[in-house]
Design a protein around this motif. Sequence first.
Motif, mmCIF file in Angstrom:
data_model
loop_
_atom_site.group_PDB
_atom_site.id
_atom_site.type_symbol
_atom_site.label_atom_id
_atom_site.label_comp_id
_atom_site.label_asym_id
_atom_site.label_seq_id
_atom_site.Cartn_x
_atom_site.Cartn_y
_atom_site.Cartn_z
ATOM 1 N N VAL A 75 36.194 21.176 -43.042
ATOM 2 C CA VAL A 75 36.263 19.412 -43.223
ATOM 3 C C VAL A 75 37.736 19.398 -41.821
ATOM 4 N N LYS A 76 37.151 18.608 -41.009
ATOM 5 C CA LYS A 76 38.596 17.953 -39.600
ATOM 6 C C LYS A 76 37.736 16.551 -39.221
ATOM 7 N N PRO A 77 38.780 16.047 -38.699
ATOM 8 C CA PRO A 77 38.741 15.069 -37.571
ATOM 9 C C PRO A 77 37.335 14.545 -37.615
ATOM 10 N N GLY A 78 36.828 13.485 -38.088
ATOM 11 C CA GLY A 78 35.975 12.734 -38.068
ATOM 12 C C GLY A 78 34.153 12.356 -38.643
ATOM 13 N N VAL A 79 34.524 13.799 -39.289
ATOM 14 C CA VAL A 79 33.808 13.869 -40.166
ATOM 15 C C VAL A 79 33.445 13.151 -41.546
ATOM 16 N N VAL A 93 41.215 11.094 -51.940
ATOM 17 C CA VAL A 93 42.290 11.472 -51.007
ATOM 18 C C VAL A 93 43.014 12.601 -50.094
ATOM 19 N N ARG A 94 43.037 13.224 -50.641
ATOM 20 C CA ARG A 94 42.363 14.174 -49.251
ATOM 21 C C ARG A 94 41.892 14.866 -48.913
ATOM 22 N N LEU A 95 40.832 14.835 -48.892
ATOM 23 C CA LEU A 95 39.684 14.426 -47.455
ATOM 24 C C LEU A 95 39.848 13.254 -46.668
ATOM 25 N N ALA A 96 40.151 12.101 -47.214
ATOM 26 C CA ALA A 96 40.595 11.264 -46.268
ATOM 27 C C ALA A 96 41.565 11.078 -45.253
ATOM 28 N N ARG A 97 43.006 11.843 -45.802
ATOM 29 C CA ARG A 97 43.817 11.560 -44.618
ATOM 30 C C ARG A 97 43.359 12.946 -43.951
ATOM 31 N N GLY A 103 36.930 9.123 -38.645
ATOM 32 C CA GLY A 103 35.690 9.653 -40.827
ATOM 33 C C GLY A 103 35.677 9.230 -41.340
ATOM 34 N N HIS A 104 35.082 9.409 -42.137
ATOM 35 C CA HIS A 104 34.827 8.804 -44.098
ATOM 36 C C HIS A 104 34.774 9.297 -44.851
ATOM 37 N N ILE A 105 34.813 8.508 -46.065
ATOM 38 C CA ILE A 105 34.202 9.661 -47.642
ATOM 39 C C ILE A 105 33.635 8.503 -48.299
ATOM 40 N N TYR A 106 32.617 8.887 -48.910
ATOM 41 C CA TYR A 106 31.440 8.478 -49.742
ATOM 42 C C TYR A 106 31.875 8.926 -50.584
ATOM 43 N N THR A 130 38.753 4.111 -44.981
ATOM 44 C CA THR A 130 38.333 5.452 -44.231
ATOM 45 C C THR A 130 37.376 5.659 -46.020
ATOM 46 N N VAL A 131 37.485 5.154 -47.143
ATOM 47 C CA VAL A 131 36.964 5.020 -48.279
ATOM 48 C C VAL A 131 35.970 4.297 -48.404
#
Length: 248
Positions: A75-79, A93-97, A103-106, A130-131
């Motif tokens: 997991v890195k910026p932009g995914v 929230v940890r993925l979003a940061r 990037g984006h989180i669904y 981001t979410v």
Amino acid sequence: MRRSPYLAPVLLAVLLSCTVRAADYVDGLAPPGVPASAFPVPGRPVAGIVTDIWHDEASRDGAGEAERVMDLLGVKPGVTVGDIGAGSGYYTVRLARRVGPTGHIYAEDVVPEYLERLAQRVRSEGLSSTVTLVRGDPADPRLPPGSLDLALLVHMYHEVQQPYGLLWNLRPTLRAAAKIGIIDARKQTASHGTPPDLLRCELAAVGYRQTGFYDLQESTYLAVFAPPAAGSNPVTPAAIRPCTQAHG
């Protein structure tokens, strides 16, 4: 009958609060996929959904769980990540940061109350841009086609009533090089875990291929899978052969 002059503002406030709550999440971002009734019944017990929290977050952070899992999954910026069964949002929230503004989180779940609480958390942590919160169906995450670099399922797979349906309907959301990460405990499904051999069997039944396996804390593990190749077996839900408890 005389009406109170305060009644209209109160009603307006109630309506506005309902509108805001309704906008906290969306009911699916794709049309419904193949219905659960088209798939074979899993040959093992399914645990009930009992809570949106698995252990306290401080102890999980103390063990370095999320950081290690995100590193292992690249997991890195932009995914773009789908947090399937997001619950309280520990990973959301940890993925979003980690993915940042590019990037984006669904964050998907099937329980409205969980999504409403998670929406408050996302807003309070300043991650709303981001979410996106999505209410899916029990056998269908209903996320946009071709949207995900990673699908993450954390301590929830054993609660999926129709795992073959969920895995089948997840396939269109995955990009060609996507990964599927599943975290669960080394327990029987009725005890809120999934034996690794059973997990591997059920995903293989829908065409997924295991590419990694890592032990985590407290008898839990991370299993990593690649999505089915185009045209690979099974080609229809009716062709799926369910696994049995013997695989556990």
